[in-house]
Design an enzyme around this catalytic site. Structure first.
Site, PDB file in Angstrom:
ATOM      1  N   LYS A  54       0.709  -1.266  -0.030  1.00 31.14           N
ATOM      2  CA  LYS A  54       0.187   0.024   0.026  1.00 31.14           C
ATOM      3  C   LYS A  54       0.880   1.218  -0.045  1.00 31.14           C
ATOM      4  O   LYS A  54       0.482   2.206  -0.689  1.00 31.14           O
ATOM      5  CB  LYS A  54      -0.999  -0.088   1.073  1.00 31.14           C
ATOM      6  N   LYS A  93      -4.844 -10.182  -6.812  1.00 35.31           N
ATOM      7  CA  LYS A  93      -6.200 -10.410  -6.012  1.00 35.31           C
ATOM      8  C   LYS A  93      -7.177  -9.405  -6.349  1.00 35.31           C
ATOM      9  O   LYS A  93      -6.808  -8.212  -6.765  1.00 35.31           O
ATOM     10  CB  LYS A  93      -5.565 -10.013  -4.496  1.00 35.31           C
ATOM     11  N   LYS A 128     -10.448  -3.721  -3.746  1.00 38.63           N
ATOM     12  CA  LYS A 128     -11.355  -2.392  -3.928  1.00 38.63           C
ATOM     13  C   LYS A 128     -10.407  -1.198  -4.544  1.00 38.63           C
ATOM     14  O   LYS A 128     -10.996  -0.408  -5.029  1.00 38.63           O
ATOM     15  CB  LYS A 128     -11.516  -1.780  -2.549  1.00 38.63           C
TER      16      LYS A 128
END
Ligand code: TYM
Length: 332
Positions: free
Chosen positions: A112, A195, A198
């Site tokens: 992230k 994956k 969102k």
């Protein structure tokens, strides 16, 4: 009954099929045999930039989706994290027994923060797994039903529980993750090696639970597969087909082997149509119930407040013990 705890971030307007299969579907089936606590983790959601009004709405919408998808607030405790101060309180204590290097090894933070640029990432994002450990340990949780991507975080919670217990005396239950097999990770329909997330760049690879049924069907029919024609589970050679097999097996509650047998000698067209039908059949009623429940936000807030009250009782007692053990001044 043994305690389970899990949570989801209100960081999008809808859950996606990965959240549903990896988390909610597992939770649903555990409500009778466990003392279940399901949290909407809004404190986690502010570790990346957020729009305040959007966050508040997403929080309520997520609560509504829990209920619409089958979480029963009469049987299970479901509440909003920021309404129970114990989470942030325990996180602070756990921050103080976590090594900097240990926190730096969390792969989700690395991913992230790389996306945001290391300097732009907040310290909150860095300590996020420690807040998650606090969520879990605050309630003497035995099992944490999650998708595969949360495994490392649950292991950190285990390590911190053991460390605290050995330094300050037995205080926390050491939790275990509960992760399904083939359905622990659902992949992006357009990039089936990555994956479903969102924060994906394009929408075409994500099936949102609140997508219109026609959009759901279209996304699944357009899922990337391969040039073969065999419906066979093989993550290396056939990631797209394998992902759709995992999805169909979760929707139908059947094994992947039985699906391979069912589709032997049939093409991808038939197969994809059936996957699309199965997902629409599962999600359309959830979507309708979500829209119904959204019409009464005050009722949703009452349900959440009732649950938060119970969570707060448990949390307050635990915080008093923790503060006492580490030598902080007695709770008032
Ligand atoms: P979050 O909000 O990213 O995801 C919520 C749940 O959905 C699962 N999940 C998936 N499962 C299968 N395939 C996917 N593609 C997929 N994407 C997401 C996640 O594994 C998770 O179970 N840190 C957590 C929230 C959290 C939490 C907790 C969880 C905070 N405190 C305490 C358990 C216990 C998170 O960001 O999940």
């Amino acid at each position: 009954k043994p305690r389970i705890f899990s949570g989801i971030q209100p960081s999008a307007d809808s859950l996606h099929i990965g959240n549903y299969i990896g988390a909610i579907q597992q939770w649903k089936g555990m409500q009778d045999d466990f003392d279940a606590i399901f949290c909407i983790v809004d404190l986690h959601a502010i570790t990346v930039p957020q729009d305040p009004k959007g966050l508040r709405e997403a929080t309520r919408t997520l609560a509504v989706q829990y209920i619409a998808a089958g979480i029963d607030p009469e049987r299970s405790t479901m509440f909003v994290q920021s309404q129970v101060p114990g989470h942030a309180q325990l996180a602070w204590v756990l921050n103080s027994i976590t090594g900097f290097g240990e926190a730096s090894r969390m792969t989700q933070f690395k991913d992230k923060s790389a996306r945001q640029g290391a300097d732009a990432a907040s310290v909150g994002l860095f300590t996020y797994p420690i807040l998650m450990a606090a969520d879990i340990l605050l309630y003497d949780t035995e099992l944490v039903p999650v998708g595969d991507d949360q495994k490392q975080h649950v292991e950190l919670a285990r390590d911190l529980a053991q460390r605290f217990n050995s330094r300050f005396g037995d205080t926390f239950v050491v939790p275990k993750p509960r992760i399904q097999q083939e359905t622990a990770r659902i992949y992006d329909l357009q990039t089936p090696t990555g994956k479903m997330s969102k924060s994906a760049a394009t929408d075409a690879g994500i099936v949102w639970m609140l997508d219109e049924p026609t959009a759901v069907a279209k996304k699944i029919r357009s899922a990337v597969t391969d040039t073969g024609r065999e419906v066979r589970f093989d993550r290396g050679e056939k990631p797209g087909v394998s992902n759709l097999l995992a999805i169909l097996s979760a929707m139908r509650g059947t094994t992947i082997e039985s699906l391979e047998a069912e589709y032997e000698g049939r093409g991808y067209g038939d197969f994809k149509r059936d996957v699309a039908d199965a997902v629409v059949a599962e999600f359309a009623p959830i979507r309708e119930r979500t829209i119904e429940l959204q019409a009464d936000p005050a009722e949703v807030d009452r349900i959440l407040a009732r649950s938060a009250e119970r969570a707060n009782e448990l949390a307050t007692a635990k915080i008093a013990t923790v503060h006492e053990r580490v030598g902080l001044y007695p709770s008032l």
